[in-house]
Enzyme design. Structure first.
Site, PDB file in Angstrom:
ATOM      1  N   LYS A  64       3.145   7.539  -8.137  1.00 49.71           N
ATOM      2  CA  LYS A  64       2.035   6.587  -8.292  1.00 49.71           C
ATOM      3  C   LYS A  64       0.717   7.340  -8.464  1.00 49.71           C
ATOM      4  O   LYS A  64      -0.113   6.985  -9.305  1.00 49.71           O
ATOM      5  CB  LYS A  64       1.972   5.652  -7.067  1.00 49.71           C
ATOM      6  CG  LYS A  64       3.086   4.620  -7.095  1.00 49.71           C
ATOM      7  CD  LYS A  64       3.278   3.869  -5.790  1.00 49.71           C
ATOM      8  CE  LYS A  64       4.530   3.012  -5.890  1.00 49.71           C
ATOM      9  NZ  LYS A  64       4.935   2.404  -4.626  1.00 49.71           N
ATOM     10  N   GLN A 108       2.689   2.124   1.316  1.00 55.25           N
ATOM     11  CA  GLN A 108       4.081   2.343   0.930  1.00 55.25           C
ATOM     12  C   GLN A 108       5.022   1.867   2.044  1.00 55.25           C
ATOM     13  O   GLN A 108       4.871   2.231   3.195  1.00 55.25           O
ATOM     14  CB  GLN A 108       4.299   3.848   0.643  1.00 55.25           C
ATOM     15  CG  GLN A 108       5.671   4.186   0.124  1.00 55.25           C
ATOM     16  CD  GLN A 108       5.942   3.593  -1.254  1.00 55.25           C
ATOM     17  OE1 GLN A 108       5.094   3.618  -2.141  1.00 55.25           O
ATOM     18  NE2 GLN A 108       7.127   3.032  -1.438  1.00 55.25           N
ATOM     19  N   ASP A 131      -0.310  -4.700  -4.643  1.00 50.85           N
ATOM     20  CA  ASP A 131       1.132  -4.960  -4.544  1.00 50.85           C
ATOM     21  C   ASP A 131       1.419  -6.467  -4.593  1.00 50.85           C
ATOM     22  O   ASP A 131       2.565  -6.876  -4.726  1.00 50.85           O
ATOM     23  CB  ASP A 131       1.656  -4.404  -3.205  1.00 50.85           C
ATOM     24  CG  ASP A 131       2.612  -3.244  -3.400  1.00 50.85           C
ATOM     25  OD1 ASP A 131       2.978  -2.982  -4.559  1.00 50.85           O
ATOM     26  OD2 ASP A 131       2.981  -2.609  -2.393  1.00 50.85           O
TER      27      ASP A 131
END
Ligand code: NAD
Length: 301
Positions: A64, A108, A131
């Site tokens: 990422k 994460q 997200d």
């Protein structure tokens, strides 16, 4: 041989190349980043928080960070030790929420067991929740309001639309009902005017339902769950699953070799949905940077 006993040839499915689609998407995002920098003096920033030393998570986070830099964004990675307390993470998120250089925040998952993921997710500013997992963004998706949409479901829709731009009236069957994939992908398919059926672990006779699908999305986490006789000839099959076999091979939830003889279009694993997830994360960061600066959100994808 007479025509009557000649076996009918079934064409092999066309492979949906997620790697190629994701590359095009990243190129388009890079151009939007350049416009933000040149015309508006805004450098989009993505902050990623990694807690602990899970090797798979470390790889995802590195990917990422690299992808953000490749499209010209600023990537901030906060790597915290396994024994970090919940309060320390909440404090970091409060700082990132207040930081004007940070337009997107991603924590994460999974988090170490002393941390309550739900508490962490709801602390992220919904405007920076790239997200799309904050309850406010989930509600916005349900209510058809603008918001940040989860990346993997968004990637699935982009892939389908490379095959058929207008999905109106198609019957979509989604196998899986997670917050991360199954539910949001069903909601996005409704937005595309599909008729949506969701199946899950308690659904009887899934094969029969799946065979009705023009579009079949599978997000379960069980290798070779979907067999050739679950698929309508010509259907679009989107395989979200990522499973590691005993031999260490990465496979999806669909029996690819068998199903590709029946489906019209199919995503491979790896190289299908996976690459789309990071590209859509970058797209969400651009969208977040635009909204935070009261600019029109460009169409990406
Ligand atoms: P999850 O475990 O949260 O949900 C799995 C869903 O499958 C549940 O809703 C459950 O009801 C359903 N299910 C379980 N067994 C079933 C069965 N036998 N028949 C029908 N339904 C069944 O998983 P998730 O987070 O939605 O992820 C699903 C898969 O997608 C995993 O393999 C995951 O690694 C993968 N994934 C891939 C990406 C990507 O970027 N490609 C992103 C997220 C998840």
């Amino acid at each position: 041989m007479t025509m009557a006993n000649k076996k009918q040839e079934v064409p092999a499915a066309q492979i949906i190349d997620g790697k190629a689609v994701a590359k095009k998407l990243r190129e388009s995002i890079k151009r939007h980043v350049e416009v933000l920098i040149e015309d508006h003096k805004i450098l989009p920033g993505l902050a990623v928080v990694l807690v602990g030393d899970d090797p798979a998570s470390a790889i995802y986070v590195n990917n990422k960070e690299k992808a953000a830099k490749e499209v010209g964004m600023r990537g901030f990675v906060h790597r915290l030790p396994q024994n970090t307390s919940q309060d320390e993470i909440l404090k970091l998120i409060a700082q990132l929420n207040a930081d004007k250089k940070v337009h997107g925040i991603l924590v994460q998952m999974p988090l170490p067991k002393q941390i309550d993921s739900a508490t962490i997710l709801k602390t992220i500013d919904p405007a920076k929740d790239v997200d799309g997992l904050h309850i406010e963004n989930m509600g916005r998706l349900m209510a058809d309001l603008p918001g940040l949409v989860p990346c993997t479901p968004m990637g699935c829709i982009v892939l389908m639309k490379t095959i058929q731009q207008n999905l109106t009236g198609l019957h979509a069957v989604v196998i899986g009902r997670s917050h991360l994939v199954g539910k949001p992908v069903g909601q996005l398919l409704l937005r595309e005017n599909c008729t949506v059926t969701t199946c899950h672990s308690r659904t009887p006779n899934i094969a029969h339902i799946a065979r009705e699908a023009d579009i079949l999305v599978v997000a379960v986490g069980k290798p070779k769950l979907v067999k050739a006789d679950w698929v309508k000839p010509g259907a679009i099959v989107i395989d979200v699953g990522i499973n590691r076999t005993d031999e260490g091979k990465i496979v999806g939830d669909v029996d690819f070799d068998a199903v590709s003889k029946v489906a019209g279009y199919i995503t491979p694993v790896p190289g299908g949905v996976g690459p789309m997830t990071i590209a859509c994360l970058l797209g969400n960061t651009v969208a977040a940077a635009c909204r935070q600066n009261e600019l029109t959100v460009p169409h990406i994808g």
